[in-house]
Design a protein around this motif. Structure first.
Motif, PDB file in Angstrom:
ATOM      1  N   ASP A   4       0.842  -1.343  -0.040  1.00  0.00           N
ATOM      2  CA  ASP A   4      -0.001  -0.109  -0.123  1.00  0.00           C
ATOM      3  C   ASP A   4       0.887   1.377   0.086  1.00  0.00           C
ATOM      4  OD1 ASP A   4      -2.603   1.376   0.306  1.00  0.00           O
ATOM      5  OD2 ASP A   4      -2.085   2.057   2.312  1.00  0.00           O
ATOM      6  N   ILE A   5       0.462   2.231  -0.779  1.00  0.00           N
ATOM      7  CA  ILE A   5       1.357   3.496  -0.890  1.00  0.00           C
ATOM      8  C   ILE A   5       0.292   4.496  -0.602  1.00  0.00           C
ATOM      9  CG2 ILE A   5       2.597   4.888  -2.206  1.00  0.00           C
ATOM     10  CD1 ILE A   5       3.228   2.818  -4.237  1.00  0.00           C
ATOM     11  N   ASP A   6       0.776   5.144   0.555  1.00  0.00           N
ATOM     12  CA  ASP A   6      -0.103   6.290   1.009  1.00  0.00           C
ATOM     13  C   ASP A   6       0.132   7.563   0.323  1.00  0.00           C
ATOM     14  OD1 ASP A   6      -1.551   8.211   2.246  1.00  0.00           O
ATOM     15  OD2 ASP A   6      -1.222   7.128   4.226  1.00  0.00           O
ATOM     16  N   LYS A   7      -0.712   7.910  -0.668  1.00  0.00           N
ATOM     17  CA  LYS A   7      -0.311   9.259  -1.510  1.00  0.00           C
ATOM     18  C   LYS A   7      -0.424  10.385  -0.725  1.00  0.00           C
ATOM     19  CE  LYS A   7      -0.397   7.043  -5.587  1.00  0.00           C
ATOM     20  NZ  LYS A   7       0.512   7.163  -7.035  1.00  0.00           N
ATOM     21  N   ASP A   8      -1.025  10.438   0.157  1.00  0.00           N
ATOM     22  CA  ASP A   8      -1.079  11.502   1.055  1.00  0.00           C
ATOM     23  C   ASP A   8       0.241  11.888   1.680  1.00  0.00           C
ATOM     24  OD1 ASP A   8      -3.691  12.240   0.350  1.00  0.00           O
ATOM     25  OD2 ASP A   8      -4.570  10.938   1.869  1.00  0.00           O
ATOM     26  N   VAL A   9       0.984  11.099   2.134  1.00  0.00           N
ATOM     27  CA  VAL A   9       2.254  10.788   2.803  1.00  0.00           C
ATOM     28  C   VAL A   9       3.429  11.018   1.896  1.00  0.00           C
ATOM     29  CG1 VAL A   9       3.625   9.893   4.640  1.00  0.00           C
ATOM     30  CG2 VAL A   9       1.119   9.996   4.901  1.00  0.00           C
ATOM     31  N   CYS A  10       3.186  10.200   0.712  1.00  0.00           N
ATOM     32  CA  CYS A  10       4.409  10.313  -0.389  1.00  0.00           C
ATOM     33  C   CYS A  10       4.777  11.702  -0.639  1.00  0.00           C
ATOM     34  CB  CYS A  10       3.938   9.574  -1.518  1.00  0.00           C
ATOM     35  SG  CYS A  10       5.213   9.298  -2.792  1.00  0.00           S
ATOM     36  N   ILE A  11       6.244  11.891  -0.501  1.00  0.00           N
ATOM     37  CA  ILE A  11       6.734  13.176  -1.200  1.00  0.00           C
ATOM     38  C   ILE A  11       7.601  12.847  -2.362  1.00  0.00           C
ATOM     39  CG2 ILE A  11       6.768  14.043   1.302  1.00  0.00           C
ATOM     40  CD1 ILE A  11      10.083  13.173   1.417  1.00  0.00           C
ATOM     41  N   GLY A  12       7.489  11.743  -2.940  1.00  0.00           N
ATOM     42  CA  GLY A  12       8.056  11.574  -4.197  1.00  0.00           C
ATOM     43  C   GLY A  12       9.759  11.425  -4.082  1.00  0.00           C
ATOM     44  N   GLY A  14      11.501   9.033  -4.313  1.00  0.00           N
ATOM     45  CA  GLY A  14      11.858   8.021  -5.151  1.00  0.00           C
ATOM     46  C   GLY A  14      12.727   6.904  -4.627  1.00  0.00           C
ATOM     47  N   GLN A  15      12.928   6.594  -3.375  1.00  0.00           N
ATOM     48  CA  GLN A  15      13.728   5.634  -2.961  1.00  0.00           C
ATOM     49  C   GLN A  15      13.303   4.238  -3.329  1.00  0.00           C
ATOM     50  OE1 GLN A  15      16.899   6.353  -1.822  1.00  0.00           O
ATOM     51  NE2 GLN A  15      16.379   8.340  -2.514  1.00  0.00           N
ATOM     52  N   CYS A  16      11.731   4.140  -3.072  1.00  0.00           N
ATOM     53  CA  CYS A  16      11.342   2.761  -3.589  1.00  0.00           C
ATOM     54  C   CYS A  16      11.846   2.402  -4.917  1.00  0.00           C
ATOM     55  CB  CYS A  16       9.884   2.826  -3.292  1.00  0.00           C
ATOM     56  SG  CYS A  16       9.112   4.160  -4.207  1.00  0.00           S
ATOM     57  N   ALA A  17      11.418   3.418  -5.994  1.00  0.00           N
ATOM     58  CA  ALA A  17      11.984   3.143  -7.102  1.00  0.00           C
ATOM     59  C   ALA A  17      13.349   2.478  -7.354  1.00  0.00           C
ATOM     60  CB  ALA A  17      11.514   4.223  -8.216  1.00  0.00           C
ATOM     61  N   LEU A  18      14.322   3.201  -6.806  1.00  0.00           N
ATOM     62  CA  LEU A  18      15.652   2.960  -6.686  1.00  0.00           C
ATOM     63  C   LEU A  18      15.679   1.664  -6.165  1.00  0.00           C
ATOM     64  CD1 LEU A  18      17.152   6.383  -5.643  1.00  0.00           C
ATOM     65  CD2 LEU A  18      17.105   5.366  -7.907  1.00  0.00           C
ATOM     66  N   ALA A  19      15.286   1.345  -5.079  1.00  0.00           N
ATOM     67  CA  ALA A  19      15.442  -0.063  -4.357  1.00  0.00           C
ATOM     68  C   ALA A  19      14.825  -1.090  -4.991  1.00  0.00           C
ATOM     69  CB  ALA A  19      15.068   0.175  -2.802  1.00  0.00           C
ATOM     70  N   ALA A  20      13.500  -0.983  -5.559  1.00  0.00           N
ATOM     71  CA  ALA A  20      12.899  -2.040  -6.120  1.00  0.00           C
ATOM     72  C   ALA A  20      12.221  -1.544  -7.606  1.00  0.00           C
ATOM     73  CB  ALA A  20      11.561  -2.622  -5.327  1.00  0.00           C
ATOM     74  N   PRO A  21      13.017  -1.425  -8.635  1.00  0.00           N
ATOM     75  CA  PRO A  21      12.793  -0.829  -9.896  1.00  0.00           C
ATOM     76  C   PRO A  21      11.658  -1.864 -10.833  1.00  0.00           C
ATOM     77  CG  PRO A  21      14.829  -1.494  -9.982  1.00  0.00           C
ATOM     78  CD  PRO A  21      14.727  -1.686  -8.388  1.00  0.00           C
ATOM     79  N   ASN A  22      11.905  -3.131 -10.270  1.00  0.00           N
ATOM     80  CA  ASN A  22      10.556  -3.988 -10.955  1.00  0.00           C
ATOM     81  C   ASN A  22       9.232  -3.869 -10.489  1.00  0.00           C
ATOM     82  OD1 ASN A  22      12.737  -4.826 -12.688  1.00  0.00           O
ATOM     83  ND2 ASN A  22      13.408  -6.368 -11.113  1.00  0.00           N
ATOM     84  N   VAL A  23       9.176  -3.124  -9.516  1.00  0.00           N
ATOM     85  CA  VAL A  23       8.000  -3.034  -8.491  1.00  0.00           C
ATOM     86  C   VAL A  23       7.447  -1.521  -8.333  1.00  0.00           C
ATOM     87  CG1 VAL A  23       6.873  -3.692  -6.425  1.00  0.00           C
ATOM     88  CG2 VAL A  23       8.532  -5.121  -7.267  1.00  0.00           C
ATOM     89  N   GLN A  26       7.561   5.992 -10.514  1.00  0.00           N
ATOM     90  CA  GLN A  26       7.058   7.454 -10.136  1.00  0.00           C
ATOM     91  C   GLN A  26       6.135   7.838 -11.158  1.00  0.00           C
ATOM     92  OE1 GLN A  26      10.795   9.228  -8.901  1.00  0.00           O
ATOM     93  NE2 GLN A  26       9.722   9.796  -7.387  1.00  0.00           N
ATOM     94  N   ASP A  27       4.673   8.417 -10.686  1.00  0.00           N
ATOM     95  CA  ASP A  27       3.988   8.678 -11.646  1.00  0.00           C
ATOM     96  C   ASP A  27       4.307  10.329 -12.126  1.00  0.00           C
ATOM     97  OD1 ASP A  27       3.161  11.009  -9.881  1.00  0.00           O
ATOM     98  OD2 ASP A  27       1.430  10.013  -8.860  1.00  0.00           O
ATOM     99  N   ASP A  28       3.444  10.771 -13.149  1.00  0.00           N
ATOM    100  CA  ASP A  28       3.678  12.114 -13.641  1.00  0.00           C
ATOM    101  C   ASP A  28       4.006  13.013 -12.747  1.00  0.00           C
ATOM    102  OD1 ASP A  28       3.506  10.797 -16.421  1.00  0.00           O
ATOM    103  OD2 ASP A  28       1.580  11.563 -16.475  1.00  0.00           O
ATOM    104  N   ASP A  29       3.443  13.050 -11.674  1.00  0.00           N
ATOM    105  CA  ASP A  29       3.767  14.349 -10.616  1.00  0.00           C
ATOM    106  C   ASP A  29       4.925  13.959  -9.539  1.00  0.00           C
ATOM    107  OD1 ASP A  29       1.452  15.621 -11.397  1.00  0.00           O
ATOM    108  OD2 ASP A  29       0.116  14.449 -10.312  1.00  0.00           O
ATOM    109  N   GLY A  30       5.296  12.698 -10.191  1.00  0.00           N
ATOM    110  CA  GLY A  30       6.637  12.094  -9.309  1.00  0.00           C
ATOM    111  C   GLY A  30       6.389  11.432  -7.813  1.00  0.00           C
ATOM    112  N   LEU A  34       2.819   1.572  -8.136  1.00  0.00           N
ATOM    113  CA  LEU A  34       3.288   0.202  -8.477  1.00  0.00           C
ATOM    114  C   LEU A  34       3.163   0.302 -10.090  1.00  0.00           C
ATOM    115  CD1 LEU A  34       1.036  -2.124  -6.117  1.00  0.00           C
ATOM    116  CD2 LEU A  34       3.739  -1.525  -5.797  1.00  0.00           C
ATOM    117  N   LEU A  35       4.428  -0.517 -10.527  1.00  0.00           N
ATOM    118  CA  LEU A  35       4.367  -0.789 -11.918  1.00  0.00           C
ATOM    119  C   LEU A  35       3.194  -1.621 -12.328  1.00  0.00           C
ATOM    120  CD1 LEU A  35       8.206  -1.212 -12.641  1.00  0.00           C
ATOM    121  CD2 LEU A  35       6.837   0.576 -13.693  1.00  0.00           C
TER     122      LEU A  35
END
Length: 66
Positions: A4-12, A14-23, A26-30, A34-35
């Motif tokens: 679960d990704i809490d979009k109200d908390v996410c600041i963009g 990008g550490q998650c995308a760096l750690a697990a780029p297959n999963v 980042q959306d158009d707003d950063g 999930l892929l």
């Protein structure tokens, strides 16, 4: 596994995308998302590390109730 990704908390950071780029990506707003086609990420051993690397703890990973 359920991710679960809490979009109200996410600041963009990008550490998650760096750690697990297959999963994660980042959306158009950063903000993290999930892929498409990544399912629940259960096959990727870095999913939990990606959640831990989030600086604002916007990602929750739970084992699926079975």
């Amino acid at each position: 596994m359920h991710i679960d990704i809490d979009k109200d908390v996410c600041i963009g950071a990008g550490q998650c995308a760096l750690a697990a780029p297959n999963v994660f990506t980042q959306d158009d707003d950063g903000y993290s998302e999930l892929l498409p086609g990544s399912g629940d990420g259960a096959e990727d051993p870095m999913v939990r590390q990606a959640a831990r690397s989030c600086p604002v703890s916007a990602i929750t990973v739970r084992d699926s109730a079975g």
